[in-house]
Design a protein around this motif. Structure first.
Motif, PDB file in Angstrom:
ATOM      1  N   PRO A 152       6.980   4.843  -2.074  1.00 35.29           N
ATOM      2  CA  PRO A 152       5.664   4.230  -2.253  1.00 35.29           C
ATOM      3  C   PRO A 152       4.505   5.225  -2.298  1.00 35.29           C
ATOM      4  O   PRO A 152       3.356   4.809  -2.416  1.00 35.29           O
ATOM      5  CB  PRO A 152       5.540   3.312  -1.029  1.00 35.29           C
ATOM      6  N   GLY A 153       4.781   6.483  -2.177  1.00 31.70           N
ATOM      7  CA  GLY A 153       3.711   7.488  -2.195  1.00 31.70           C
ATOM      8  C   GLY A 153       4.289   8.878  -2.153  1.00 31.70           C
ATOM      9  O   GLY A 153       5.388   9.136  -2.680  1.00 31.70           O
TER      10      GLY A 153
ATOM     11  N   PRO B 111       0.830  -1.214   0.000  1.00 33.17           N
ATOM     12  CA  PRO B 111       0.000   0.000   0.000  1.00 33.17           C
ATOM     13  C   PRO B 111       0.859   1.257   0.000  1.00 33.17           C
ATOM     14  O   PRO B 111       1.977   1.270   0.514  1.00 33.17           O
ATOM     15  CB  PRO B 111      -0.814  -0.131   1.296  1.00 33.17           C
ATOM     16  N   SER B 112       0.334   2.291  -0.609  1.00 29.82           N
ATOM     17  CA  SER B 112       1.067   3.553  -0.674  1.00 29.82           C
ATOM     18  C   SER B 112       1.083   4.222   0.689  1.00 29.82           C
ATOM     19  O   SER B 112       0.208   4.005   1.534  1.00 29.82           O
ATOM     20  CB  SER B 112       0.424   4.477  -1.705  1.00 29.82           C
ATOM     21  N   ALA B 113       2.103   5.033   0.905  1.00 34.08           N
ATOM     22  CA  ALA B 113       2.230   5.748   2.171  1.00 34.08           C
ATOM     23  C   ALA B 113       3.082   6.971   1.948  1.00 34.08           C
ATOM     24  O   ALA B 113       3.985   6.988   1.099  1.00 34.08           O
ATOM     25  CB  ALA B 113       2.839   4.850   3.235  1.00 34.08           C
ATOM     26  N   ALA B 114       2.794   8.006   2.693  1.00 35.78           N
ATOM     27  CA  ALA B 114       3.581   9.235   2.628  1.00 35.78           C
ATOM     28  C   ALA B 114       4.777   9.109   3.558  1.00 35.78           C
ATOM     29  O   ALA B 114       4.641   8.711   4.719  1.00 35.78           O
ATOM     30  CB  ALA B 114       2.721  10.433   3.019  1.00 35.78           C
ATOM     31  N   ILE B 115       5.933   9.441   3.036  1.00 33.06           N
ATOM     32  CA  ILE B 115       7.176   9.297   3.794  1.00 33.06           C
ATOM     33  C   ILE B 115       7.938  10.607   3.746  1.00 33.06           C
ATOM     34  O   ILE B 115       8.024  11.266   2.697  1.00 33.06           O
ATOM     35  CB  ILE B 115       8.040   8.153   3.232  1.00 33.06           C
ATOM     36  N   THR B 116       8.522  10.968   4.880  1.00 32.58           N
ATOM     37  CA  THR B 116       9.397  12.137   4.979  1.00 32.58           C
ATOM     38  C   THR B 116      10.823  11.669   5.225  1.00 32.58           C
ATOM     39  O   THR B 116      11.064  10.858   6.124  1.00 32.58           O
ATOM     40  CB  THR B 116       8.959  13.071   6.117  1.00 32.58           C
TER      41      THR B 116
END
Length: 369
Positions: free
Chosen positions: A188-189, A155-160
């Motif tokens: 991934p996002g 699944p996509s996810a926001a990453i910093t």
């Protein structure tokens, strides 16, 4: 006083010494001189050793030979080897004068043997790990495509991504690192890169260029670059603590200012985190400029093969020390300060120590405890 001998007779004394007696000449019509008293007999030194001294020397020589040829000594090498006890693993032959003797190993020999044994065990274990990793890498390359497919299917996810930076030292490489991460590394996002730096003095040129890069809106895939100066910071730990307060995404990854992550490294870390349901997944390091300055000629008089030595140290540290002693025995991973994907609430629940010399080790201990 001077002594004149003329026509006298000589005789040998009792010890072989010469004694002289003066006699008047025959047929001479003069009054002979008065007879002198006989001279005392003086023993002359003899060049031939006496019987007593020869016997003493023979006795000493016999004593020396008798000491050399004892119960464990032989005149012939083959005889000495044949006469060695059955436990010849614990004895050795030595040469003493003209004899060959065998004696048992002492404390020094056994200490050296134990040291050699320990070194052999370490070399065997290291060789086993090198072989294991070599075969494992070849096998993983065959199934690498499946891991990439799983990563894409995750699944996509926001990453910093957080990059702490001490600007005076790293002002010449930070721009290259930003461009590499923003353009090369897959995610991934949504992806945000946050540069958190500190500097003891203003650096107008590089700070202006960093603000310009942060204002760009043409980064690939709509990515965002944020640049923050931590005014009160004097360490990497303070920069990280400052960044943790600003991260809003659920996941974050930490990079160093001189790191160029592999293109798929973040995707592989993300896939493993989702599949194993972990709070942190730690990646490894390697040197990317192995062929640079191998012979110490560029720059001149530099240490040769330095990058290869550091790369070998990284390899042993990651795939021997950390993999064996911590992962296999402790059942836990280990945070090493960079290339680690975290769940933001987990990492944000602790603070990096600003007084510890190794803030990453301190954080790893906090998390394990």
């Amino acid at each position: 006083r001077p002594l004149f001998l003329s026509g006298g007779a000589s005789r040998l004394g009792p010890c072989g010494a010469m004694a002289a007696t003066l006699a008047p000449p025959v047929g001479v019509g003069i009054t002979p001189p008065p007879t002198l008293p006989p001279l005392p007999t003086i023993a002359a030194p003899s060049a031939i050793p006496s019987v007593a001294s020869t016997t003493a020397a023979a006795t000493t020589a016999a004593a020396i030979v008798g000491t050399a040829v004892g119960p464990n000594c032989f005149e012939d090498w083959d005889e000495a080897v044949a006469a060695m006890p059955l436990d010849h693993w614990f004895t050795f032959l030595t040469h003493r004068g003209e004899a060959y003797c065998f004696q048992r190993y002492g404390v020094f020999h056994w200490s050296f043997a134990v040291l050699l044994f320990c070194m052999s065990v370490l070399a065997a274990v290291t060789l086993f790990n090198f072989g294991f990793i070599f075969i494992r890498r070849r096998i993983r390359n065959c199934f690498k495509q499946h891991a990439e497919q799983r990563a894409l299917a995750a699944p996509s996810a926001a990453i910093t991504a957080v990059v702490p930076c001490y600007l005076p030292n790293e002002q010449y490489i930070i721009e290259e690192t930003i461009e590499w991460i923003m353009e090369k590394v897959e995610s991934p996002g949504d992806f945000t890169l946050m540069i958190v730096y500190n500097t003891p003095k203003d650096l107008p040129d590089i700070e202006k260029r960093l603000r310009y890069m942060a204002d760009r809106n043409d980064w690939p895939y709509g990515r965002t670059l944020k640049v923050h100066r931590c005014m009160e910071s004097k360490s990497k730990a303070a920069n990280l603590n400052y960044a943790l307060k600003l991260v809003s995404d659920e996941f974050l990854i930490i990079y160093d200012a001189d790191h160029h992550p592999d293109r798929q490294s973040l995707m592989l870390l993300w896939e493993k985190m989702v599949r194993l349901d972990q709070d942190c997944v730690q990646g490894s390091y390697y040197m990317r400029n192995l062929r640079q300055n191998q012979f110490g000629c560029s720059p001149c008089c530099a240490f040769p093969c330095l990058s290869r030595i550091i790369d070998a140290e990284f390899f042993v540290d990651w795939f021997f020390s950390k993999l064996i002693t911590r992962t296999f025995f402790m059942g836990k991973g280990y945070f090493s300060g960079s290339n680690a994907l975290w769940r933001t609430p987990v990492l944000g629940g602790k603070s990096f120590s600003e007084t510890a010399q190794t803030e990453d080790v301190d954080m790893a201990i906090q998390q394990l405890l």
